[in-house]
Design a protein around this motif. Sequence first.
Motif, mmCIF file in Angstrom:
data_model
loop_
_atom_site.group_PDB
_atom_site.id
_atom_site.type_symbol
_atom_site.label_atom_id
_atom_site.label_comp_id
_atom_site.label_asym_id
_atom_site.label_seq_id
_atom_site.Cartn_x
_atom_site.Cartn_y
_atom_site.Cartn_z
ATOM 1 N N ASP A 1 0.809 -1.220 0.000
ATOM 2 C CA ASP A 1 0.000 0.000 0.000
ATOM 3 C C ASP A 1 0.845 1.274 0.000
ATOM 4 O O ASP A 1 0.312 2.367 -0.168
ATOM 5 N N PHE A 2 2.146 1.144 0.208
ATOM 6 C CA PHE A 2 3.016 2.326 0.192
ATOM 7 C C PHE A 2 3.339 2.694 -1.254
ATOM 8 O O PHE A 2 3.543 1.823 -2.096
ATOM 9 N N GLN A 3 3.373 3.994 -1.519
ATOM 10 C CA GLN A 3 3.563 4.477 -2.885
ATOM 11 C C GLN A 3 4.821 5.312 -3.074
ATOM 12 O O GLN A 3 5.194 5.626 -4.198
ATOM 13 N N ASP A 4 5.460 5.684 -1.981
ATOM 14 C CA ASP A 4 6.559 6.637 -2.072
ATOM 15 C C ASP A 4 7.599 6.355 -0.989
ATOM 16 O O ASP A 4 7.271 5.747 0.038
ATOM 17 N N ILE A 5 8.821 6.794 -1.209
ATOM 18 C CA ILE A 5 9.864 6.655 -0.190
ATOM 19 C C ILE A 5 9.437 7.343 1.103
ATOM 20 O O ILE A 5 9.733 6.882 2.206
ATOM 21 N N LEU A 6 8.707 8.447 0.969
ATOM 22 C CA LEU A 6 8.228 9.185 2.139
ATOM 23 C C LEU A 6 7.390 8.287 3.047
ATOM 24 O O LEU A 6 7.448 8.404 4.271
ATOM 25 N N ASP A 7 6.597 7.381 2.451
ATOM 26 C CA ASP A 7 5.769 6.471 3.254
ATOM 27 C C ASP A 7 6.635 5.649 4.195
ATOM 28 O O ASP A 7 6.316 5.490 5.378
ATOM 29 N N TYR A 8 7.745 5.131 3.669
ATOM 30 C CA TYR A 8 8.641 4.309 4.495
ATOM 31 C C TYR A 8 9.326 5.159 5.566
ATOM 32 O O TYR A 8 9.515 4.706 6.705
ATOM 33 N N ALA A 9 9.700 6.380 5.208
ATOM 34 C CA ALA A 9 10.352 7.272 6.177
ATOM 35 C C ALA A 9 9.402 7.600 7.329
ATOM 36 O O ALA A 9 9.786 7.547 8.505
ATOM 37 N N LEU A 10 8.144 7.919 6.998
ATOM 38 C CA LEU A 10 7.161 8.232 8.043
ATOM 39 C C LEU A 10 6.838 7.000 8.880
ATOM 40 O O LEU A 10 6.592 7.102 10.090
ATOM 41 N N PHE A 11 6.862 5.834 8.244
ATOM 42 C CA PHE A 11 6.611 4.583 8.962
ATOM 43 C C PHE A 11 7.702 4.359 10.019
ATOM 44 O O PHE A 11 7.417 3.984 11.160
ATOM 45 N N CYS A 12 8.944 4.617 9.639
ATOM 46 C CA CYS A 12 10.062 4.485 10.595
ATOM 47 C C CYS A 12 9.931 5.511 11.722
ATOM 48 O O CYS A 12 10.227 5.208 12.883
ATOM 49 N N CYS A 13 9.478 6.714 11.388
ATOM 50 C CA CYS A 13 9.253 7.740 12.416
ATOM 51 C C CYS A 13 8.158 7.285 13.388
ATOM 52 O O CYS A 13 8.265 7.493 14.602
ATOM 53 N N LEU B 1 7.423 4.148 14.126
ATOM 54 C CA LEU B 1 8.001 3.104 14.966
ATOM 55 C C LEU B 1 8.837 3.716 16.095
ATOM 56 O O LEU B 1 8.794 3.258 17.239
ATOM 57 N N ALA B 2 9.605 4.762 15.758
ATOM 58 C CA ALA B 2 10.416 5.448 16.773
ATOM 59 C C ALA B 2 9.519 6.098 17.823
ATOM 60 O O ALA B 2 9.808 6.051 19.031
ATOM 61 N N TYR B 3 8.424 6.678 17.379
ATOM 62 C CA TYR B 3 7.468 7.323 18.297
ATOM 63 C C TYR B 3 6.852 6.285 19.244
ATOM 64 O O TYR B 3 6.727 6.516 20.452
ATOM 65 N N LEU B 4 6.482 5.132 18.698
ATOM 66 C CA LEU B 4 5.855 4.081 19.515
ATOM 67 C C LEU B 4 6.813 3.546 20.575
ATOM 68 O O LEU B 4 6.389 3.110 21.645
#
Length: 376
Positions: free
Chosen positions: A65-77, A79-82
Amino acid sequence: MTALFENFWIVREEEPELYQKIREREKVLKRYLQEKFGYRLIIHRYFAKLEKIPDEPESWMGIQDFQDILDYALFCCLLAYLESKAVDEKFLLSDLCEEIQAIYPGELPIDWTNYQHRKSLIRVLRTSEQIGIVKRVDGDIEGFANKEDHEALYEVPVVSRYFMRSYPKDLFQYETIEEILEEEWKASPQDYRRHRIYRQLFLSPAIYRRQKDDPDFYYLRNFRHRLREDIEKHTDYHYELFKNAALLTLPERQSRYTLFPDQKGTSEIILHFSKIIRQHLDVHMPDEYGQIRLTPNDFLGLLKKCRDEFSEGWSKTYRDMTISQLSDEVLSALKEWKMAEREAETGMIILYPLLGRLVGTYPDDFLMKGTNEDDE
């Protein structure tokens, strides 16, 4: 074993019966998966998870469902937040947005007034809900697309602590993806070949013979009876070995598997395209490895013949495409199924043996039926 392969994890709360089955068979599953694949099966009181590390990363292995590199970057952010939150702790969407802006590592800052940035976070949170690493308590994420101050309330489930796999060393000590993958083989180097073969067979559409004295193909050939017996005893798959390709097939379609042909229109076109290729083998001959090399113009020409002969039964979407658009769609699907590749240096299109494994055509009365229905 199928459930473990086809799902990221089996969460006890959501699928208690399946989780219990896996737990009851824990010893035999762990032994088999370690021996054949070199995989680690984790049985936790909250979930069961098989860590599926590929022999080679492939494009389809990303989050679909991810379409852009930004999606992966925000996903990692995310995970860090959690990591900074306690289990069962609740958090607001606005708090998450504020934290992401603070920790996002990109050169350009995150701007929540930017529609594309908001849509990216929506995809991330929607996917995270599906995986189970966040739980929505109140509100909906879709409203965030229209208003940057839209609010929603989330909760941190216990399984969010176990999404990331553990590594032998701190991640910062690795400099490349290759280094991380190489670490996989250090635990049992004597089983390297068997683990690689099983991983490729189960995670890729096909294994190809790439060179004259291909060591992987020696293994596939020399142990073919043992492989067939083992795979067909423990799974639904059949093991097929050809001169230049080895693959697993299913005798009957089953919805829990991702199979070719699927329900996408490109699968139908690929089957027809394979028929056209077979009709032109005298012009475009396979080499000793079963590969056919085409110039982009040759590929377009054969695809045009395919469209002329078979498009009557295609969906309107594909019938209305220009030949260039159709080429992009079909080539993308061929790459995804490891049936073709575009050579980076020359731009040549290489068709692989798997493309010839299946062909499709219409029954003799197909066009007749269409004509009669039009008349009625």
